[in-house]
Design a protein around this motif. Sequence first.
Motif, short mmCIF file in Angstrom:
data_model
loop_
_atom_site.label_atom_id
_atom_site.label_comp_id
_atom_site.label_asym_id
_atom_site.label_seq_id
_atom_site.Cartn_x
_atom_site.Cartn_y
_atom_site.Cartn_z
N THR A 128 2.16 1.35 -23.42
CA THR A 128 3.01 2.04 -22.44
C THR A 128 4.30 1.27 -22.23
O THR A 128 5.37 1.88 -22.04
N VAL A 129 4.23 -0.05 -22.28
CA VAL A 129 5.44 -0.86 -22.15
C VAL A 129 6.43 -0.47 -23.24
O VAL A 129 7.61 -0.21 -22.98
N ARG A 130 5.95 -0.40 -24.44
CA ARG A 130 6.84 -0.09 -25.58
C ARG A 130 7.47 1.27 -25.44
O ARG A 130 8.68 1.44 -25.57
N SER A 131 6.62 2.27 -25.18
CA SER A 131 7.14 3.64 -25.14
C SER A 131 8.06 3.83 -23.94
O SER A 131 9.10 4.49 -24.02
N ARG A 132 7.70 3.21 -22.83
CA ARG A 132 8.54 3.35 -21.65
C ARG A 132 9.89 2.65 -21.87
O ARG A 132 10.94 3.15 -21.46
N LEU A 133 9.85 1.51 -22.55
CA LEU A 133 11.08 0.79 -22.83
C LEU A 133 11.98 1.60 -23.75
O LEU A 133 13.21 1.67 -23.55
N ARG B 140 15.63 2.70 -22.40
CA ARG B 140 16.86 2.30 -23.10
C ARG B 140 17.68 3.53 -23.47
O ARG B 140 18.90 3.56 -23.32
N ALA B 141 16.98 4.54 -23.96
CA ALA B 141 17.68 5.77 -24.37
C ALA B 141 18.36 6.41 -23.16
O ALA B 141 19.51 6.85 -23.23
N LYS B 142 17.65 6.44 -22.06
CA LYS B 142 18.21 7.06 -20.86
C LYS B 142 19.41 6.28 -20.36
O LYS B 142 20.45 6.85 -19.98
N LEU B 143 19.29 4.97 -20.35
CA LEU B 143 20.40 4.14 -19.86
C LEU B 143 21.61 4.27 -20.78
O LEU B 143 22.75 4.39 -20.32
N ARG B 144 21.31 4.26 -22.04
CA ARG B 144 22.38 4.40 -23.03
C ARG B 144 23.12 5.71 -22.82
O ARG B 144 24.35 5.77 -22.85
N ASP C 267 11.93 3.42 -36.69
CA ASP C 267 11.89 3.02 -35.28
C ASP C 267 12.50 1.63 -35.21
O ASP C 267 11.81 0.62 -35.45
N TRP C 268 13.79 1.57 -34.86
CA TRP C 268 14.47 0.27 -34.88
C TRP C 268 13.96 -0.66 -33.79
O TRP C 268 14.03 -1.88 -33.92
N GLN C 269 13.46 -0.09 -32.72
CA GLN C 269 12.87 -0.94 -31.68
C GLN C 269 11.64 -1.64 -32.25
O GLN C 269 11.44 -2.84 -32.05
N ALA C 270 10.83 -0.89 -32.96
CA ALA C 270 9.64 -1.49 -33.58
C ALA C 270 10.04 -2.52 -34.63
O ALA C 270 9.38 -3.55 -34.80
N TYR C 271 11.15 -2.23 -35.32
CA TYR C 271 11.64 -3.19 -36.32
C TYR C 271 12.01 -4.50 -35.65
O TYR C 271 11.62 -5.58 -36.10
N LEU C 272 12.73 -4.42 -34.53
CA LEU C 272 13.12 -5.63 -33.81
C LEU C 272 11.90 -6.34 -33.22
O LEU C 272 11.89 -7.55 -33.05
N GLU D 204 10.44 3.22 -12.65
CA GLU D 204 9.71 2.85 -13.87
C GLU D 204 10.66 2.32 -14.93
O GLU D 204 10.41 1.28 -15.54
N HIS D 205 11.71 3.07 -15.16
CA HIS D 205 12.66 2.71 -16.22
C HIS D 205 13.47 1.48 -15.84
O HIS D 205 13.75 0.63 -16.68
N ARG D 206 13.85 1.40 -14.57
CA ARG D 206 14.60 0.22 -14.12
C ARG D 206 13.79 -1.05 -14.37
O ARG D 206 14.28 -2.05 -14.88
N MET D 207 12.55 -0.98 -13.97
CA MET D 207 11.71 -2.17 -14.03
C MET D 207 11.44 -2.60 -15.46
O MET D 207 11.46 -3.79 -15.79
N ILE D 208 11.22 -1.64 -16.35
CA ILE D 208 10.87 -2.02 -17.71
C ILE D 208 12.07 -2.68 -18.39
O ILE D 208 11.94 -3.64 -19.14
N ILE D 209 13.25 -2.16 -18.11
CA ILE D 209 14.45 -2.76 -18.70
C ILE D 209 14.70 -4.13 -18.08
O ILE D 209 15.05 -5.10 -18.77
#
Lengths: 167, 227
Positions: A140-145, A149-153, B4-9, A112-117
């Motif tokens: 869901t796209v937004r929240s999953r992204l 991103r947080a997980k990858l980071r 929410d900086w993602q929302a900002y972008l 899921e996370h791979r694909m969204i990124i």
Amino acid sequence: MRDFETQLRDELPVLFRVAKRLAKSADTAEDLVGQTLYAAIRFKDSFDGRHLRSWLIKILRNEFNTLMRREASRPTLVLEEHEGESESFWDEVHWRVDAETLLRELDNLSEEHRMIIQLCDVEELSYEDAAEALDIPIGTVRSRLFRARAKLRERCAGQVFVEGGAK
Amino acid sequence: MKIDWQAYLDNILSPEDEERAQQLLKESPEARRELDGLKAFISEVRIAGRSEEVPLDRLMAFLPAEPKPRRSLWLRPAMITGLAAAAALAIVLIFGNLRPGLTMDASQGYVSDPHFASQWASKKLAMNVPDMALGNDAQLTYVHEGNGRCCFDYEFRGETFHMNVRPKRQLAANPGKPISLRNGLRAYFGRGVRWIQGPYEVSIAGGDRESALELANRASQLLPVKA
């Protein structure tokens, strides 16, 4: 208007990169792209003419899922994605990681996370197109992204480094 | 205050939050670092993801060949007639070979479509493999690869036959009883029929010997004689 095959040709790099992200193997990715193209040409009458990339990625995912069902005997480890706390998550200015490490850690994320990124950050699909390709709501796209991103980071950085501040 | 900086972008903050974010960016170096950090991360991911090598030439092989450019206007009526006839023939060939519910198994190979199977095999063997359509009574059911060869499975006269194609090698010292194919090529009967033709080494096994030989003759007609 360009013919259908010419449009498909233009999508080959994106399709391959997405397939490789899904399958984590360049050989399997090539086969998946081949199957996707075959299905796309065969069923091109069902394409509504609007978002070719999303339509192709949908087909690609279906082909991948078919492949996975056939390999169902292979045990899979499902990692529970820990949400974590974001706080000042993006604070590190001097954060850099080489491409190889980043891609390796990206492949270590859940599908899921791979694909969204891959779709949103690498291929720069709009949230609407990503939602269509993944068959999920835009929200869901937004929240999953965000979580991906947080997980990858987190995986890449190891620990959060804050310059001149407290965490 | 948390932004929410993602929302900002994404430009989807409410007007009030947008204004707060702008104010925070003016006043807080930490906020600017956070936003810059997110932007840098997204950029790194994009660059890394786009840096992956794409085997474009191999992927292009999956697409139909580009049509040849038109030669002369005065030939056009004849070309149109010819194209219509070719299209009709293609439709007969395609629907003659494809069954409803065509499926593909990427983990092993492809089924049912000799043309697509030949493209797949060509890629796997890194050599041109012609379409191995052995007749309407010999249904291609499966193609897979392993140990440097591609194997085409056919249902013929109620039995399954396996045709292996690989780049030619030296045949074993005793490959079997020598026979001649219809086109005069030397083949051998051992465990199935085996022969060298052009750059290929081909073998057909399974079922009865007479049927294997019939398939070998048909396959030999499709393969080039010279390397």
